[in-house]
Motif scaffolding. Structure first.
Motif, PDB file in Angstrom:
ATOM      1  N   GLY A   8       0.781  -1.109  -0.049  1.00 15.97           N
ATOM      2  CA  GLY A   8       0.002  -0.005  -0.011  1.00 15.97           C
ATOM      3  C   GLY A   8       1.039   1.174  -0.081  1.00 15.97           C
ATOM      4  N   THR A   9       0.280   2.247   0.060  1.00 16.16           N
ATOM      5  CA  THR A   9       0.962   3.597   0.172  1.00 16.16           C
ATOM      6  C   THR A   9       1.515   3.958   1.217  1.00 16.16           C
ATOM      7  OG1 THR A   9      -1.006   4.667   0.631  1.00 16.16           O
ATOM      8  CG2 THR A   9      -0.499   4.689  -1.581  1.00 16.16           C
ATOM      9  N   VAL A  10       1.105   3.444   2.519  1.00 14.01           N
ATOM     10  CA  VAL A  10       1.652   3.688   3.845  1.00 14.01           C
ATOM     11  C   VAL A  10       2.087   2.440   4.369  1.00 14.01           C
ATOM     12  CG1 VAL A  10       1.071   4.449   6.390  1.00 14.01           C
ATOM     13  CG2 VAL A  10       0.170   5.837   4.333  1.00 14.01           C
ATOM     14  N   HIS A  11       1.083   1.127   4.338  1.00 12.29           N
ATOM     15  CA  HIS A  11       1.453  -0.031   5.026  1.00 12.29           C
ATOM     16  C   HIS A  11       1.984  -0.943   4.066  1.00 12.29           C
ATOM     17  CE1 HIS A  11      -0.864   1.220   8.552  1.00 12.29           C
ATOM     18  NE2 HIS A  11      -1.890   1.697   7.596  1.00 12.29           N
ATOM     19  N   ASP A  12       2.934  -1.892   4.623  1.00  4.45           N
ATOM     20  CA  ASP A  12       3.423  -2.851   3.889  1.00  4.45           C
ATOM     21  C   ASP A  12       2.396  -4.278   4.136  1.00  4.45           C
ATOM     22  OD1 ASP A  12       5.413  -1.474   2.736  1.00  4.45           O
ATOM     23  OD2 ASP A  12       6.969  -2.090   4.010  1.00  4.45           O
ATOM     24  N   ALA A  13       2.064  -4.904   3.292  1.00  8.78           N
ATOM     25  CA  ALA A  13       1.357  -6.115   3.590  1.00  8.78           C
ATOM     26  C   ALA A  13       1.957  -7.170   4.220  1.00  8.78           C
ATOM     27  CB  ALA A  13       0.906  -6.868   2.260  1.00  8.78           C
ATOM     28  N   PRO A  14       1.622  -7.715   5.363  1.00  3.42           N
ATOM     29  CA  PRO A  14       2.130  -8.588   6.284  1.00  3.42           C
ATOM     30  C   PRO A  14       2.278 -10.113   5.587  1.00  3.42           C
ATOM     31  CG  PRO A  14      -0.205  -8.093   7.151  1.00  3.42           C
ATOM     32  CD  PRO A  14      -0.114  -7.310   6.165  1.00  3.42           C
ATOM     33  N   ASP A  15       2.988 -10.697   6.298  1.00  4.83           N
ATOM     34  CA  ASP A  15       3.363 -12.016   5.469  1.00  4.83           C
ATOM     35  C   ASP A  15       1.912 -12.891   5.652  1.00  4.83           C
ATOM     36  OD1 ASP A  15       5.976 -11.381   5.306  1.00  4.83           O
ATOM     37  OD2 ASP A  15       6.504 -12.292   7.165  1.00  4.83           O
ATOM     38  N   GLU A  41      -5.974   0.296   2.129  1.00  5.82           N
ATOM     39  CA  GLU A  41      -6.988   0.397   2.812  1.00  5.82           C
ATOM     40  C   GLU A  41      -7.349  -1.211   3.378  1.00  5.82           C
ATOM     41  OE1 GLU A  41      -8.952   2.993   3.829  1.00  5.82           O
ATOM     42  OE2 GLU A  41      -7.297   3.953   2.976  1.00  5.82           O
ATOM     43  N   PHE A  42      -7.160  -2.068   2.322  1.00  8.78           N
ATOM     44  CA  PHE A  42      -7.252  -3.393   2.962  1.00  8.78           C
ATOM     45  C   PHE A  42      -6.254  -3.807   3.816  1.00  8.78           C
ATOM     46  CE2 PHE A  42      -9.514  -4.294  -1.105  1.00  8.78           C
ATOM     47  CZ  PHE A  42     -10.664  -4.911  -0.611  1.00  8.78           C
ATOM     48  N   ILE A  43      -4.806  -3.483   3.701  1.00  9.00           N
ATOM     49  CA  ILE A  43      -4.114  -3.835   4.763  1.00  9.00           C
ATOM     50  C   ILE A  43      -4.077  -3.089   6.133  1.00  9.00           C
ATOM     51  CG2 ILE A  43      -1.437  -3.520   5.172  1.00  9.00           C
ATOM     52  CD1 ILE A  43      -1.028  -3.560   2.124  1.00  9.00           C
ATOM     53  N   CYS A  44      -4.539  -1.680   5.983  1.00  6.61           N
ATOM     54  CA  CYS A  44      -4.930  -1.380   7.423  1.00  6.61           C
ATOM     55  C   CYS A  44      -5.870  -1.873   7.998  1.00  6.61           C
ATOM     56  CB  CYS A  44      -5.109   0.327   7.048  1.00  6.61           C
ATOM     57  SG  CYS A  44      -4.998   1.306   8.515  1.00  6.61           S
ATOM     58  N   TRP A  45      -6.810  -2.075   7.117  1.00  5.26           N
ATOM     59  CA  TRP A  45      -8.214  -2.899   7.896  1.00  5.26           C
ATOM     60  C   TRP A  45      -7.692  -4.021   8.654  1.00  5.26           C
ATOM     61  CZ3 TRP A  45     -11.441  -6.896   5.414  1.00  5.26           C
ATOM     62  CH2 TRP A  45     -12.629  -6.960   5.982  1.00  5.26           C
ATOM     63  N   ILE A  46      -7.027  -4.995   7.858  1.00 10.10           N
ATOM     64  CA  ILE A  46      -6.388  -6.397   8.509  1.00 10.10           C
ATOM     65  C   ILE A  46      -5.564  -5.942   9.791  1.00 10.10           C
ATOM     66  CG2 ILE A  46      -4.752  -8.274   8.217  1.00 10.10           C
ATOM     67  CD1 ILE A  46      -6.036  -8.049   5.270  1.00 10.10           C
ATOM     68  N   ASP A  47      -4.600  -4.909   9.663  1.00 12.03           N
ATOM     69  CA  ASP A  47      -3.853  -4.852  10.730  1.00 12.03           C
ATOM     70  C   ASP A  47      -4.497  -4.008  12.102  1.00 12.03           C
ATOM     71  OD1 ASP A  47      -1.538  -5.559   9.320  1.00 12.03           O
ATOM     72  OD2 ASP A  47      -0.842  -3.606   8.944  1.00 12.03           O
ATOM     73  N   ASP A  48      -5.651  -3.582  11.669  1.00  7.81           N
ATOM     74  CA  ASP A  48      -6.262  -2.907  12.898  1.00  7.81           C
ATOM     75  C   ASP A  48      -7.036  -3.931  13.641  1.00  7.81           C
ATOM     76  OD1 ASP A  48      -7.450  -0.587  14.126  1.00  7.81           O
ATOM     77  OD2 ASP A  48      -9.404  -1.213  13.418  1.00  7.81           O
ATOM     78  N   THR A  54     -10.088 -12.691  14.345  1.00  2.00           N
ATOM     79  CA  THR A  54     -10.649 -11.438  13.556  1.00  2.00           C
ATOM     80  C   THR A  54      -9.694 -11.244  12.424  1.00  2.00           C
ATOM     81  OG1 THR A  54     -11.641 -10.548  15.526  1.00  2.00           O
ATOM     82  CG2 THR A  54     -11.709  -9.117  13.564  1.00  2.00           C
ATOM     83  N   ARG A  55      -8.352 -11.150  12.570  1.00  2.00           N
ATOM     84  CA  ARG A  55      -7.436 -10.884  11.754  1.00  2.00           C
ATOM     85  C   ARG A  55      -7.539 -12.025  10.406  1.00  2.00           C
ATOM     86  NH1 ARG A  55      -2.619  -8.359  11.293  1.00  2.00           N
ATOM     87  NH2 ARG A  55      -1.301  -8.934   9.772  1.00  2.00           N
ATOM     88  N   GLN A  56      -7.718 -13.241  10.967  1.00  2.00           N
ATOM     89  CA  GLN A  56      -7.922 -14.215   9.870  1.00  2.00           C
ATOM     90  C   GLN A  56      -9.150 -14.180   8.963  1.00  2.00           C
ATOM     91  OE1 GLN A  56      -5.480 -16.487   8.913  1.00  2.00           O
ATOM     92  NE2 GLN A  56      -7.089 -17.196   7.279  1.00  2.00           N
ATOM     93  N   ARG A  57     -10.255 -13.686   9.754  1.00  3.40           N
ATOM     94  CA  ARG A  57     -11.494 -13.694   8.888  1.00  3.40           C
ATOM     95  C   ARG A  57     -11.333 -12.356   7.975  1.00  3.40           C
ATOM     96  NH1 ARG A  57     -13.815 -14.146  14.069  1.00  3.40           N
ATOM     97  NH2 ARG A  57     -14.290 -12.057  14.212  1.00  3.40           N
ATOM     98  N   ARG A  58     -10.633 -11.265   8.402  1.00  4.82           N
ATOM     99  CA  ARG A  58     -10.342 -10.204   7.639  1.00  4.82           C
ATOM    100  C   ARG A  58      -9.463 -10.764   6.499  1.00  4.82           C
ATOM    101  NH1 ARG A  58     -10.032  -4.850  11.311  1.00  4.82           N
ATOM    102  NH2 ARG A  58     -12.518  -4.966  12.098  1.00  4.82           N
ATOM    103  N   ILE A  59      -8.597 -11.565   6.630  1.00  3.27           N
ATOM    104  CA  ILE A  59      -7.716 -11.932   5.212  1.00  3.27           C
ATOM    105  C   ILE A  59      -8.408 -12.587   4.594  1.00  3.27           C
ATOM    106  CG2 ILE A  59      -5.777 -13.438   4.704  1.00  3.27           C
ATOM    107  CD1 ILE A  59      -4.415 -12.393   7.399  1.00  3.27           C
ATOM    108  N   GLU A  60      -9.325 -13.386   4.961  1.00  7.00           N
ATOM    109  CA  GLU A  60     -10.432 -14.292   4.123  1.00  7.00           C
ATOM    110  C   GLU A  60     -11.230 -13.481   3.238  1.00  7.00           C
ATOM    111  OE1 GLU A  60     -11.579 -17.424   6.654  1.00  7.00           O
ATOM    112  OE2 GLU A  60      -9.794 -18.008   7.076  1.00  7.00           O
ATOM    113  N   ARG A  61     -11.861 -12.565   4.160  1.00  5.19           N
ATOM    114  CA  ARG A  61     -12.832 -11.704   3.493  1.00  5.19           C
ATOM    115  C   ARG A  61     -11.962 -10.705   2.164  1.00  5.19           C
ATOM    116  NH1 ARG A  61     -16.677  -7.668   6.462  1.00  5.19           N
ATOM    117  NH2 ARG A  61     -17.232  -6.315   4.753  1.00  5.19           N
ATOM    118  N   THR A  62     -10.893 -10.302   2.580  1.00  4.54           N
ATOM    119  CA  THR A  62     -10.019  -9.475   1.751  1.00  4.54           C
ATOM    120  C   THR A  62      -9.994 -10.392   0.342  1.00  4.54           C
ATOM    121  OG1 THR A  62      -9.168  -8.179   3.211  1.00  4.54           O
ATOM    122  CG2 THR A  62      -8.053  -8.296   1.176  1.00  4.54           C
TER     123      THR A  62
END
Length: 104
Positions: A8-15, A41-48, A54-62
């Protein structure tokens, strides 16, 4: 040789997100087609996420939403970490609410 993963512009995608996106070539192709702001936006949403489940659900939903052609996560106030623009009203409300919670 591994393909460069677009962040992303601010965030790096986590592993864990990179692994999930790379697992499906169709998702990876669509991820690469997103704008850097959309990916951010997707990365920040996951990192939040506060909890691993919740993180896993957000990754799957992404992955599902990117495959469906969505450009950003639904119902997300947006990345509050960007410095290239002032926070919107919804973001300001989130920031004020977080500040008030810390004071309690």
């Amino acid at each position: 040789m591994a393909t460069i993963f677009p962040h992303g512009t601010v965030h790096d995608a986590p592993d864990d997100l990179q692994d999930a996106v790379r697992a499906d070539p169709s998702v990876f192709a669509r991820w690469k087609a997103l704008t850097p702001l959309g990916r951010n936006e997707f990365i920040c949403w996951i990192d939040d996420s506060k909890q691993p489940a919740t993180r896993q659900r957000r990754i799957e939903r992404t992955c599902d939403e990117v495959l469906e052609g969505k450009k950003r996560p639904c119902c997300w106030a947006g990345c509050i970490h960007r410095t290239d623009k002032a926070p919107g009203r919804w973001q300001q409300a989130v920031l004020i609410d977080q500040k008030n919670k810390r004071r309690r």
